[in-house]
Design a protein around this motif. Structure first.
Motif, PDB file in Angstrom:
ATOM      1  N   MET A   1      -0.673   0.373 -18.088  1.00 38.80           N
ATOM      2  CA  MET A   1      -0.134   0.316 -16.884  1.00 38.80           C
ATOM      3  C   MET A   1      -1.336   0.341 -15.951  1.00 38.80           C
ATOM      4  N   ASP A   2      -2.377   1.063 -16.097  1.00 38.49           N
ATOM      5  CA  ASP A   2      -3.580   1.114 -15.276  1.00 38.49           C
ATOM      6  C   ASP A   2      -4.186  -0.151 -15.136  1.00 38.49           C
ATOM      7  N   ARG A   3      -4.620  -0.628 -16.272  1.00 41.80           N
ATOM      8  CA  ARG A   3      -4.947  -1.900 -16.475  1.00 41.80           C
ATOM      9  C   ARG A   3      -4.555  -3.227 -15.736  1.00 41.80           C
ATOM     10  N   LEU A   4      -3.173  -3.191 -15.804  1.00 48.31           N
ATOM     11  CA  LEU A   4      -2.315  -4.175 -14.988  1.00 48.31           C
ATOM     12  C   LEU A   4      -2.355  -4.162 -13.609  1.00 48.31           C
ATOM     13  N   ALA A   5      -2.478  -2.883 -13.454  1.00 48.82           N
ATOM     14  CA  ALA A   5      -2.485  -2.817 -11.673  1.00 48.82           C
ATOM     15  C   ALA A   5      -4.054  -2.989 -11.425  1.00 48.82           C
ATOM     16  N   LEU A   6      -4.884  -2.836 -12.128  1.00 46.17           N
ATOM     17  CA  LEU A   6      -6.302  -3.406 -11.850  1.00 46.17           C
ATOM     18  C   LEU A   6      -6.451  -4.895 -11.655  1.00 46.17           C
ATOM     19  N   ILE A   7      -5.941  -5.393 -12.634  1.00 41.71           N
ATOM     20  CA  ILE A   7      -5.847  -6.881 -12.653  1.00 41.71           C
ATOM     21  C   ILE A   7      -5.146  -7.547 -11.473  1.00 41.71           C
ATOM     22  N   ILE A   8      -4.049  -6.939 -11.100  1.00 43.21           N
ATOM     23  CA  ILE A   8      -3.372  -7.441  -9.828  1.00 43.21           C
ATOM     24  C   ILE A   8      -4.192  -7.259  -8.801  1.00 43.21           C
ATOM     25  N   VAL A   9      -4.726  -6.006  -8.526  1.00 34.73           N
ATOM     26  CA  VAL A   9      -5.663  -5.797  -7.467  1.00 34.73           C
ATOM     27  C   VAL A   9      -7.001  -7.087  -7.385  1.00 34.73           C
ATOM     28  N   ILE A  10      -7.435  -7.081  -8.573  1.00 37.54           N
ATOM     29  CA  ILE A  10      -8.579  -8.219  -8.798  1.00 37.54           C
ATOM     30  C   ILE A  10      -8.031  -9.416  -8.310  1.00 37.54           C
ATOM     31  N   ILE A  11      -7.086  -9.795  -8.797  1.00 44.40           N
ATOM     32  CA  ILE A  11      -6.477 -11.010  -8.397  1.00 44.40           C
ATOM     33  C   ILE A  11      -6.129 -11.124  -6.644  1.00 44.40           C
ATOM     34  N   GLY A  12      -5.789 -10.297  -6.364  1.00 39.68           N
ATOM     35  CA  GLY A  12      -5.435 -10.076  -4.877  1.00 39.68           C
ATOM     36  C   GLY A  12      -6.808 -10.252  -4.047  1.00 39.68           C
ATOM     37  N   ALA A  13      -7.816  -9.508  -4.521  1.00 40.64           N
ATOM     38  CA  ALA A  13      -9.074  -9.731  -3.927  1.00 40.64           C
ATOM     39  C   ALA A  13      -9.791 -11.009  -3.977  1.00 40.64           C
ATOM     40  N   LEU A  14      -9.613 -11.498  -5.010  1.00 37.96           N
ATOM     41  CA  LEU A  14     -10.084 -12.866  -5.326  1.00 37.96           C
ATOM     42  C   LEU A  14      -9.404 -13.891  -4.465  1.00 37.96           C
ATOM     43  N   ASN A  15      -8.144 -13.948  -4.241  1.00 34.24           N
ATOM     44  CA  ASN A  15      -7.476 -14.775  -3.327  1.00 34.24           C
ATOM     45  C   ASN A  15      -7.901 -14.493  -2.055  1.00 34.24           C
ATOM     46  N   TRP A  16      -8.279 -13.070  -1.559  1.00 33.46           N
ATOM     47  CA  TRP A  16      -8.651 -12.913  -0.254  1.00 33.46           C
ATOM     48  C   TRP A  16     -10.154 -13.464  -0.156  1.00 33.46           C
ATOM     49  N   LEU A  17     -10.894 -13.439  -1.005  1.00 33.85           N
ATOM     50  CA  LEU A  17     -12.333 -13.977  -0.986  1.00 33.85           C
ATOM     51  C   LEU A  17     -12.133 -15.642  -0.751  1.00 33.85           C
ATOM     52  N   LEU A  18     -11.287 -16.409  -1.392  1.00 36.29           N
ATOM     53  CA  LEU A  18     -10.878 -17.632  -1.273  1.00 36.29           C
ATOM     54  C   LEU A  18     -10.376 -17.863   0.131  1.00 36.29           C
ATOM     55  N   ILE A  19      -9.850 -17.106   0.926  1.00 35.70           N
ATOM     56  CA  ILE A  19      -9.174 -17.135   2.254  1.00 35.70           C
ATOM     57  C   ILE A  19     -10.498 -16.911   3.114  1.00 35.70           C
ATOM     58  N   GLY A  20     -11.396 -16.112   2.960  1.00 32.33           N
ATOM     59  CA  GLY A  20     -12.576 -15.756   3.718  1.00 32.33           C
ATOM     60  C   GLY A  20     -13.597 -16.823   3.495  1.00 32.33           C
ATOM     61  N   PHE A  21     -13.808 -17.591   2.510  1.00 35.56           N
ATOM     62  CA  PHE A  21     -14.738 -18.251   2.436  1.00 35.56           C
ATOM     63  C   PHE A  21     -14.313 -19.676   2.793  1.00 35.56           C
ATOM     64  N   PHE A  22     -12.959 -20.038   2.147  1.00 40.63           N
ATOM     65  CA  PHE A  22     -12.644 -21.578   2.287  1.00 40.63           C
ATOM     66  C   PHE A  22     -11.433 -21.913   3.307  1.00 40.63           C
ATOM     67  N   GLU A  23     -10.862 -20.482   3.687  1.00 34.40           N
ATOM     68  CA  GLU A  23      -9.499 -20.602   4.743  1.00 34.40           C
ATOM     69  C   GLU A  23      -8.416 -21.254   3.894  1.00 34.40           C
ATOM     70  N   TRP A  24      -8.350 -20.906   2.419  1.00 29.18           N
ATOM     71  CA  TRP A  24      -7.635 -21.535   1.588  1.00 29.18           C
ATOM     72  C   TRP A  24      -6.821 -20.268   0.626  1.00 29.18           C
ATOM     73  N   ASP A  25      -5.522 -20.198   0.672  1.00 31.58           N
ATOM     74  CA  ASP A  25      -4.805 -19.283   0.075  1.00 31.58           C
ATOM     75  C   ASP A  25      -4.290 -19.600  -1.244  1.00 31.58           C
ATOM     76  N   LEU A  26      -4.775 -19.218  -2.450  1.00 34.76           N
ATOM     77  CA  LEU A  26      -4.304 -19.872  -3.642  1.00 34.76           C
ATOM     78  C   LEU A  26      -3.052 -19.349  -3.969  1.00 34.76           C
ATOM     79  N   VAL A  27      -2.410 -18.138  -3.739  1.00 35.40           N
ATOM     80  CA  VAL A  27      -1.164 -17.725  -3.894  1.00 35.40           C
ATOM     81  C   VAL A  27      -0.094 -18.694  -3.354  1.00 35.40           C
ATOM     82  N   ALA A  28      -0.412 -19.065  -2.060  1.00 31.67           N
ATOM     83  CA  ALA A  28       0.317 -19.726  -1.390  1.00 31.67           C
ATOM     84  C   ALA A  28       0.631 -21.018  -1.734  1.00 31.67           C
TER      85      ALA A  28
END
Length: 70
Positions: free
Chosen positions: A1-28
């Motif tokens: 369960m810890d690994r799953l939570a970490l993977i979700i946090v990493i995916i969310g952080a990478l999405n924020w990185l895309l928003i920060g650099f390119f103003e593009w939301d991958l999840v949306a």
């Protein structure tokens, strides 16, 4: 369960990185919604910092699991 939570946090952080650099939301873009973000430069800096922290956190996925000492 810890690994799953970490993977979700990493995916969310990478999405924020895309928003920060390119103003593009991958999840949306995948699940529908307004995937072009119009953010202030301060919020974009925060997004990039969170995204870089997510990149850093990837290394935690590959650490050996240590047993808990009592």
């Amino acid at each position: 369960m810890d690994r799953l939570a970490l993977i979700i946090v990493i995916i969310g952080a990478l999405n924020w990185l895309l928003i920060g650099f390119f103003e593009w939301d991958l999840v949306a873009a995948i699940f529908g919604g307004d995937y072009i973000r119009d953010s202030s430069w301060i919020s974009r800096i925060v997004y990039v910092i969170v995204g870089v922290a997510g990149l850093f956190a990837i290394r935690f996925l590959f650490r050996a699991v240590q047993p808990v000492r009592e």
